[in-house]
Design a protein around this motif. Structure first.
Motif, PDB file in Angstrom:
ATOM      1  N   ALA A 108      -3.328  24.487   4.118  1.00  0.00           N
ATOM      2  CA  ALA A 108      -2.169  23.776   4.657  1.00  0.00           C
ATOM      3  C   ALA A 108      -0.927  24.636   4.501  1.00  0.00           C
ATOM      4  O   ALA A 108      -0.809  25.415   3.555  1.00  0.00           O
ATOM      5  N   SER A 109      -0.015  24.498   5.449  1.00  0.00           N
ATOM      6  CA  SER A 109       1.278  25.178   5.398  1.00  0.00           C
ATOM      7  C   SER A 109       2.383  24.138   5.382  1.00  0.00           C
ATOM      8  O   SER A 109       2.284  23.102   6.053  1.00  0.00           O
ATOM      9  N   LEU A 110       3.428  24.407   4.633  1.00  0.00           N
ATOM     10  CA  LEU A 110       4.564  23.493   4.589  1.00  0.00           C
ATOM     11  C   LEU A 110       5.464  23.716   5.798  1.00  0.00           C
ATOM     12  O   LEU A 110       5.785  24.851   6.145  1.00  0.00           O
ATOM     13  N   ILE A 111       5.861  22.631   6.431  1.00  0.00           N
ATOM     14  CA  ILE A 111       6.805  22.661   7.539  1.00  0.00           C
ATOM     15  C   ILE A 111       8.030  21.852   7.119  1.00  0.00           C
ATOM     16  O   ILE A 111       7.923  20.651   6.859  1.00  0.00           O
ATOM     17  N   GLN A 112       9.167  22.499   7.035  1.00  0.00           N
ATOM     18  CA  GLN A 112      10.369  21.808   6.580  1.00  0.00           C
ATOM     19  C   GLN A 112      10.775  20.738   7.577  1.00  0.00           C
ATOM     20  O   GLN A 112      10.848  20.982   8.782  1.00  0.00           O
ATOM     21  N   ALA A 113      11.036  19.545   7.059  1.00  0.00           N
ATOM     22  CA  ALA A 113      11.436  18.430   7.913  1.00  0.00           C
ATOM     23  C   ALA A 113      12.925  18.515   8.224  1.00  0.00           C
ATOM     24  O   ALA A 113      13.715  19.073   7.463  1.00  0.00           O
TER      25      ALA A 113
ATOM     26  N   GLY B 111       8.551  20.191  -4.215  1.00  0.00           N
ATOM     27  CA  GLY B 111       8.991  21.436  -4.840  1.00  0.00           C
ATOM     28  C   GLY B 111       7.839  22.406  -4.930  1.00  0.00           C
ATOM     29  O   GLY B 111       7.786  23.236  -5.839  1.00  0.00           O
ATOM     30  N   ALA B 112       6.903  22.330  -3.973  1.00  0.00           N
ATOM     31  CA  ALA B 112       5.667  23.115  -4.029  1.00  0.00           C
ATOM     32  C   ALA B 112       5.914  24.617  -3.979  1.00  0.00           C
ATOM     33  O   ALA B 112       5.077  25.390  -4.437  1.00  0.00           O
ATOM     34  N   LEU B 113       7.030  25.043  -3.413  1.00  0.00           N
ATOM     35  CA  LEU B 113       7.308  26.482  -3.322  1.00  0.00           C
ATOM     36  C   LEU B 113       7.980  27.015  -4.583  1.00  0.00           C
ATOM     37  O   LEU B 113       8.387  28.173  -4.629  1.00  0.00           O
TER      38      LEU B 113
ATOM     39  N   PHE C  86      12.703  20.221  -1.177  1.00  0.00           N
ATOM     40  CA  PHE C  86      13.157  19.854   0.159  1.00  0.00           C
ATOM     41  C   PHE C  86      12.160  18.873   0.765  1.00  0.00           C
ATOM     42  O   PHE C  86      11.055  18.678   0.248  1.00  0.00           O
ATOM     43  N   PHE C  87      12.547  18.240   1.866  1.00  0.00           N
ATOM     44  CA  PHE C  87      11.652  17.337   2.584  1.00  0.00           C
ATOM     45  C   PHE C  87      10.765  18.160   3.519  1.00  0.00           C
ATOM     46  O   PHE C  87      11.242  19.071   4.210  1.00  0.00           O
TER      47      PHE C  87
END
Length: 329
Positions: free
Chosen positions: A146-151, A211-213, A218-219
């Motif tokens: 999975a990759s994080l996509i900033q909302a 805060g996974a990074l 961030f959302f």
């Protein structure tokens, strides 16, 4: 020394757009295999037969493919690039004089016709089917991540999760809130965890505070990928909340959907430790018959005051464990 002569402009030009596209340009490779001939018939029920002519959906899809292939994430920027780039115009079927659609047309189509018809999944699965037919999919081993996509949610306007009230009238809610309410029971969203988030964005409550990074929180959302490892073909995608439980649920959804849609189920699956919880490993091995190449989440050594695995004594004759407190199981 020669100089360009600008004394008199030409009135007429003999120009063929395809001649301006280099033979080795990537758009030629994509155009050679992309078949969107089915789009108009599939989308016909979602378009009115009266009123002003709409933007051709094939043009919009071709433009979005350009944005994906060449990493143009903004639709405003995409429209500007197609306006000036001959190769992009040729791929999209635009002449040098044709007008490029306004960026707002994409937002309206995504939230209305394309969203109502599940159109993007049709396009995606059509392309995956083409890859399968071309022998680019092995089907034996998959990988998932999975990759994080900033909302697009302002953290300064968020509220504590405990103050969020889910009892909202859908008829009075904004579109993003309606979508949130529709996913409360979905395994990739509301049903993924009953833990109250630290913060919630009232404008986009489905976005997860994370805060996974390991830097400023961030959302965000998680974009989950199921990939065939033979040539790296993406077999399925699924958006979810940006938490481990939701990502695991999304991986199971993608595996089941790939089997149902294409009749392909992998013999083994590679993933990181986020997918190594016992329930997911049980689902893979015992329910699906898939061998997991996944690091197991090891909580045998405890540092929270509870007993570690080594503290328990196993009685083989009675097949029970005894903890340091004298209790058995």
């Amino acid at each position: 020394m020669g100089r360009l002569n600008h004394d008199q402009e030409q009135f007429f030009y003999s120009f063929r757009l395809e001649d301006a596209v280099p033979e080795d340009h990537p758009v030629r490779d994509v155009a050679a295999v992309l078949d969107l001939s089915w789009v108009h018939s599939e989308l016909a029920p979602y378009y009115s037969k009266i009123g002003r002519p709409s933007v051709d959906p094939i043009l919009m899809i071709r433009m979005l493919i350009v944005g994906y292939v060449f990493a143009i994430r903004s639709e405003r920027a995409l429209c500007r690039e197609v306006q000036v780039n001959f190769a992009y115009r040729w791929f999209c079927g635009l002449s040098i004089e044709d007008k490029v659609p306004d960026h707002s047309a994409f937002s309206r189509a995504r939230n209305e016709r394309f969203g109502d018809s599940n159109f993007f999944r049709w396009v995606f699965e059509c392309i995956v089917g083409t890859c399968i037919a071309a022998g680019l999919v092995g089907g034996e081993g998959f990988a998932v991540d999975a990759s994080l996509i900033q909302a697009d949610a302002n953290k300064h306007r968020s509220i504590p999760g405990a103050e969020w009230n889910k009892d909202i009238d859908p008829e009075q809610a904004r579109r993003a809130v309606k979508e949130y309410l529709a996913t409360l029971d979905a395994p990739a969203y509301g049903a993924a965890s009953d833990v109250t988030p630290k913060f919630i964005s009232p404008s986009d409550p489905a976005a997860q505070w994370t805060g996974a990074l390991r830097n400023a929180a961030f959302f965000a959302y998680a974009n989950n990928y199921l990939i065939d490892v033979k040539f790296g073909i993406i077999m399925d995608v699924e958006a979810s909340r940006a938490i481990r439980q939701a990502e695991v649920g999304a991986s199971q959804t993608m595996i089941e959907r790939t089997e149902a849609r294409f009749g392909i189920k992998p013999k083994w699956l590679a993933a990181d430790s986020a997918y190594g919880a016992a329930p997911n490993l049980n689902w893979l091995v015992n329910e699906q018959g898939i061998a997991p190449y996944v690091p197991v989440i090891d909580k045998s050594q405890r540092e929270d005051g509870t007993f570690s695995r080594d503290d328990f004594i196993y009685d083989e004759m009675r097949d029970i464990y005894t903890c340091p407190a004298g209790k058995t199981r």
